[in-house]
Scaffold this active site. Structure first.
Site, short mmCIF file in Angstrom:
data_model
loop_
_atom_site.label_atom_id
_atom_site.label_comp_id
_atom_site.label_asym_id
_atom_site.label_seq_id
_atom_site.Cartn_x
_atom_site.Cartn_y
_atom_site.Cartn_z
N ARG A 38 -6.87 7.83 0.11
CA ARG A 38 -5.44 7.65 0.29
C ARG A 38 -4.78 7.63 -1.08
NH1 ARG A 38 -3.40 2.79 3.91
NH2 ARG A 38 -3.73 1.46 2.09
N SER A 59 -2.64 4.96 12.59
CA SER A 59 -2.21 3.58 12.37
C SER A 59 -1.34 3.14 13.55
CB SER A 59 -1.37 3.47 11.09
OG SER A 59 -2.15 3.86 9.98
N LYS A 101 1.15 -1.83 1.76
CA LYS A 101 2.19 -1.42 2.72
C LYS A 101 3.35 -2.39 2.62
CE LYS A 101 -0.02 1.83 5.29
NZ LYS A 101 0.50 3.12 5.76
#
Lengths: 317, 284
Positions: free
Chosen positions: B43, B112, B141
């Site tokens: 990621r 997700s 996040k």
């Protein structure tokens, strides 16, 4: 009957004794399905019941506060009669009975083993088995049973402290579907007979008590009545009325009327001959015609009172 | 190279180069794999595609060596180009059906999710696994509300495809997540931000293994009124108290035997114990 002090059938002479315990009230009340705890409390008070029934269920782990019934009763004076509802066989009933006894409130148990989901009628074989086992375990066993006189006798022989035949399936309010059988059970039983289930109204209770039942257990007809408190009182009075009626000896049923007013000395209209028109019309004596006909009109007569013919089967006890 | 079923993964590691400045991505991720991470995701939201592809190819080589699946976050083209095992997409990324059409039926596609409705939609839509989170507030996040272990519990009860709890999970709070029913855990900064990723991963694996075997230290699996529960209580009395039922009039049956109230304090409950807690309710 305690309220009937001073009358012939009351007090010690008419106590209901179950499992060695003397009860003043012959009215047993279930605790389920009341609209609110407050209404339940008031209905319980109005019923004057001493024996109250319960079910045994899992504690709701998410809402532990809501459903325990005991918190809505002010403790003393009651005899707790937990039931084995939910059991489908003798093993399950025995297990539930032991759980109930472990609560430490009572060693009484109402064996309730339903064998059919729609009628909830009790399984006679499993009920008998559970009764035998629980009696051996030292319980005071009150089996809810079919209205079968032979089965009730078998339960009694197994050691049941009382038998509780149903008038009709639980919660139906259909009344006594087989008064003949219930009458036989009451007549032959050596233990108290508590009519349980199927009662709809006070009238059904009076009928059951007049048939010789020792007591009545209801739940739904009180809890689901428009006014549960009013119905609790009505049914309590019905139990007392039916019991007293039973004890006091009803009159035999008769085919024909029997005068309740004195038949001698009826004053006749001047100029009349004292003979009613009916006697001639029906070809019976005045005595027969007048028997039981109160204020029978101008046809009253001086005829002697005579015996009416009894209805073949007498209701006298 | 052994070929494991990827669905058996327990510890999901995700790259985050900003958490280990000065250390090589491959070195950190290899440490994670050696410690027990058994699925790896690349990621790098803001990286140029060229750098991303280079990292993806390097990680492909590394993960292949250890038989660990490689998932690429968001960039389906990079996943394809690098020969990754699959891709992970968010709720606002390319729709699942499109991703599936591009990647093909054999690719692992994860999504997700932040609530049960999304989880069930992903399940119906053919996702291979879902992320459940963020369980805790997380720096990776920022700005997304934590879903807490409540959603973990819901997922445990309702999701039948593999699902992994993610978001702010550390060694300190992993026990809570596992107690809520998670059987797979994803950690990002806790692993790659550590000086010793392998050790951290081993510690996570120990907790995962303990949970599967009957709980993290201090916790056992029991059945109460037909419901699976985890508890640190070791006696009936402690359990009743932990359930908020102290002082209530109830009867306890432990493994089929009634436990008298006087014995609650000493009646031991062991892993796998079955308890029934009953009381009187209204009845006729």
């Amino acid at each position: 009957m305690a309220t009937m002090e001073g009358q012939a059938h009351d007090g010690i002479g008419d106590e209901l004794i179950i499992g060695g315990k003397s009860l003043r009230s012959r009215f047993f009340l279930g605790t389920g399905r009341f609209p609110s705890p407050a209404v339940f409390r008031m209905a319980l008070e109005a019923s004057a019941a001493e024996v109250v029934t319960f079910a045994v269920r899992r504690v709701n782990l998410d809402y532990a506060e809501d459903d325990a019934i005991l918190q809505h009763m002010d403790g003393s004076g009651y005899t707790y009669l937990p039931n084995t509802s939910g059991a489908g066989n003798a093993d399950e009933a025995v297990r539930i009975a032991k759980l109930a006894r472990a609560a430490g409130l009572s060693d009484w148990i109402k064996v309730e083993i339903s064998a059919h989901p729609r009628t909830l009628l009790p399984d006679p074989i499993e009920t008998l088995r559970a009764t035998e086992r629980l009696v051996r375990e030292g319980f005071v066993v009150l089996p809810y049973t079919s209205d079968d006189p032979i089965l009730c006798r078998r339960l009694e022989e197994a050691g049941a402290a009382a038998v509780m035949p149903g008038g009709a399936p639980i919660g139906t309010g259909l009344g006594l579907l087989n008064p003949y059988n219930l009458g036989l059970i009451a007549e032959e039983a050596g233990v108290p007979v508590i009519v349980d289930a199927g009662i709809g109204s006070a009238a059904d209770i009076v009928q059951a008590m007049e048939l010789g039942a020792s007591g009545i257990l209801v739940n739904t007809p009180v809890a689901k009545a428009l006014d549960p408190v009013g119905m609790a009182r009505a049914m309590r009075l019905a139990v007392e009325a039916g019991r007293l009626s039973y004890l006091s000896g009803r009159i035999p049923k008769r085919r024909y009327a029997s005068a309740s007013s004195e038949t001698e000395g009826v004053s006749v209209l001047p100029g009349g001959n004292g003979e009613g028109r009916y006697a001639a019309a029906y070809g019976v004596s005045n005595a027969e015609a007048a028997h039981g006909r109160q204020a029978a009109g101008p046809a009253g007569s001086r005829a002697k009172a005579g015996d009416g013919s009894d209805w073949p089967e007498s209701g006298t006890r | 190279m052994e070929k494991r079923n990827w669905r058996d993964f327990k510890l999901y590691a995700i790259t985050a180069a900003n958490y280990h400045p000065g250390r090589d991505l491959l070195e950190v991720m290899e440490q994670a794999i050696l410690g027990g991470a058994d699925i790896v995701q690349l990621r790098a939201k803001d990286a140029p595609k060229e750098a991303l592809l280079r990292d993806a190819r390097a990680l492909r080589e590394l993960t292949a060596r250890y038989g660990v699946p490689l998932i690429v976050n968001d960039h389906i083209d990079v996943a394809l180009a690098a020969g990754a095992d699959g891709a992970h997409i968010g709720q606002d990324d390319l729709p699942l059906a499109e991703a599936r059409r591009i990647l093909g039926p054999d690719a692992i596609i994860g999504i997700s999710t932040h609530n049960l409705a999304q989880a069930l939609a992903a399940e119906r839509g053919g996702a291979d696994y879902i992320g459940v989170g963020p369980v805790y507030p997380t720096g990776t996040k920022p700005g997304r509300a934590a879903v807490t272990t409540a959603y973990v519990r819901e997922a445990a009860a309702n999701v039948s495809i593999p699902w992994v709890a993610i978001g702010g999970i550390t060694l300190a709070n992993a026990g809570e997540v596992l107690a809520a029913g998670a059987t797979r855990i994803c950690a990002v900064s806790a692993i790659v931000g550590s000086e010793r990723p392998a050790e951290v991963c081993r510690a996570f694996r120990a907790k995962l293994d303990a949970a599967r075997a009957g709980g993290e230290p201090g916790s056992i699996a029991i059945t109460v009124n037909g419901r699976r529960e985890r508890t640190s209580a070791r006696t009936v009395g402690a359990l009743v108290e932990s359930l908020g039922l102290a002082g209530k009039s109830l009867v306890v049956e432990l493994n089929g035997e009634i436990v008298a109230r006087e014995a609650w304090a000493t009646a031991a409950i062991a892993d796998g114990a079955s308890l029934e807690l009953v009381h009187f309710v209204g009845g006729g």
